[in-house]
Scaffold this active site. Structure first.
Site, PDB file in Angstrom:
ATOM      1  N   CYS A 197       7.500  12.236  -0.487  1.00 28.18           N
ATOM      2  CA  CYS A 197       8.382  12.527  -1.612  1.00 28.18           C
ATOM      3  C   CYS A 197       7.666  12.347  -2.948  1.00 28.18           C
ATOM      4  O   CYS A 197       7.509  11.223  -3.428  1.00 28.18           O
ATOM      5  CB  CYS A 197       9.614  11.622  -1.532  1.00 28.18           C
ATOM      6  SG  CYS A 197      10.743  11.841  -2.907  1.00 28.18           S
ATOM      7  N   CYS A 244       9.803  10.772  -5.706  1.00 28.22           N
ATOM      8  CA  CYS A 244      10.061   9.331  -5.559  1.00 28.22           C
ATOM      9  C   CYS A 244       8.803   8.527  -5.893  1.00 28.22           C
ATOM     10  O   CYS A 244       8.888   7.491  -6.546  1.00 28.22           O
ATOM     11  CB  CYS A 244      10.475   8.959  -4.136  1.00 28.22           C
ATOM     12  SG  CYS A 244      11.491  10.153  -3.284  1.00 28.22           S
ATOM     13  N   ASP A 245       7.658   8.969  -5.409  1.00 27.65           N
ATOM     14  CA  ASP A 245       6.458   8.123  -5.440  1.00 27.65           C
ATOM     15  C   ASP A 245       5.359   8.602  -6.380  1.00 27.65           C
ATOM     16  O   ASP A 245       4.376   7.889  -6.598  1.00 27.65           O
ATOM     17  CB  ASP A 245       5.865   8.013  -4.018  1.00 27.65           C
ATOM     18  CG  ASP A 245       6.885   7.444  -3.039  1.00 27.65           C
ATOM     19  OD1 ASP A 245       7.679   6.591  -3.460  1.00 27.65           O
ATOM     20  OD2 ASP A 245       6.898   7.865  -1.873  1.00 27.65           O
TER      21      ASP A 245
END
Ligand code: NDP
Length: 313
Positions: free
Chosen positions: A145, A148-149
């Site tokens: 992701c 997200c990261d």
């Protein structure tokens, strides 16, 4: 300005919903919106551990009428729209759908709920690349992701694996975040939309085509990637974006038919082989998996439920 519509509170007669929708991605949310607008009762149960694929999409520019939006922003808007129609979304993982006389019992990890119909809109999960080091370095440089990261890899070297829209949008997102991005794809043609490929090239994403990853290696954290031609290069992060696997465990348990590749088979009205169980979105065996088609599946499922329940009266 739209017309003012009076929005009524749900009245769930005898604790039995007209429909329980499993999954709060675009398909499930739109099914709920349409059901409520038809005057039907419904609720959504969704697995808190499995975000919808849209939630992890860095940006969406093909949902007509809405521009410059992240996937997470778009699902938030959709959820707010559904909630305006008094749709309750419960973050509970569903484990089973059981038949009890004319109704279904949907069993979650916390409770069980009764409904006349069920809509399975459980979407899909990321596919693993199954390469050496992938699971070992999960959370230590390997991610599925970018939204997200990605932030953790600002100004660092990263690789993105894949050649579809997920890989290209992730590569663009990471590059714009300030990462040095190399995209590794096993072919020279892309599944991704041409606009994404062009944009990636234009902003300086590097490409390694007709290459597969042999190993992700490092110490405590990812340090390098080794390709099938033994070429090695240093990276701090590896983003795997090679497609999705339908989330059909509950569907299969309930006797719902799936294709050889695991996608749910429905009729034109989105009903499965189990009368009263419908399916919508990426979990279905349909040729195009986009937000707009998932929403359309949800709307069709709601329409079919209304007709189906009406015919049973
Ligand atoms: P896709 O199935 O579209 O693409 C997967 C890519 O990964 C392909 O290029 C495939 O290669 C490659 N691949 C598959 N398995 C492996 C493997 N084991 N090793 C190396 N490479 C592999 O999946 P996506 O996740 O990209 O997209 C899923 C759906 O979501 C699509 O319908 C897409 O359009 C949609 N989407 C839309 C977005 C948007 O428009 N904003 C953003 C993200 C997704 P090959 O081509 O050789 O098969």
């Amino acid at each position: 300005m739209g017309a003012k519509i009076e929005i009524k509170k749900q009245e769930v007669k005898g604790g039995i919903y007209d429909s329980i929708i499993i999954g709060a991605g675009p398909a499930g949310l739109n099914a709920a919106l349409y059901l409520r607008r038809y005057g039907s009762t419904c609720m959504i149960l969704t697995n808190p551990e499995q975000p919808s694929q849209v939630d992890i999409t860095p940006f969406v520019d093909n949902y007509i009428g809405i521009q410059d939006v992240t996937g997470a922003e778009l699902t938030k808007m959709m959820a707010e729209h559904a909630k305006k129609f008094d749709v309750e979304i419960k973050y509970e993982k569903v484990g089973d759908i059981k038949k009890e006389n004319d109704n279904f019992i949907v069993v979650s990890e916390k409770d069980s709920y009764k409904a006349k119909t069920v809509v399975i809109a459980t979407g899909a999960k990321h596919r693993n690349a199954e390469v050496k080091g992938e699971s070992e370095f999960l959370g230590k440089g390997v991610s599925y992701c970018a939204t997200c990261d990605g932030f953790f890899f600002k100004d660092k070297k990263v690789a993105v694996i894949g050649g579809g829209d997920s890989a290209l949008t992730s590569a663009i997102f990471l590059k714009e975040l300030g990462c040095d991005v190399t995209l590794i794809h096993r072919r020279s043609e892309f599944r991704a939309a041409e606009v994404y490929v062009e944009k990636a090239k234009q902003i300086g994403v590097k490409f390694k085509l007709e290459r597969t990853v042999f190993e992700i290696a490092g110490g405590k954290m990812v340090e390098k990637i080794i390709l099938d031609n033994w070429e090695e290069f240093d990276v701090s992060g590896v983003f795997v974006a090679i497609g999705e696997i339908p989330a059909v465990e509950i569907a299969k348990k309930a006797g719902v038919k799936v294709t050889e590749s695991g996608f749910i088979v429905t009729d034109k009205g989105q009903m499965t082989n189990v009368p009263g169980i419908f399916a919508a979105g990426d979990v279905c065996d349909n040729p195009l998996k986009q937000i707009i088609t998932a929403c359309a599946d949800g709307a069709v499922a709601a329409f079919s439920i209304k007709k189906w329940l009406g015919a049973k009266k």
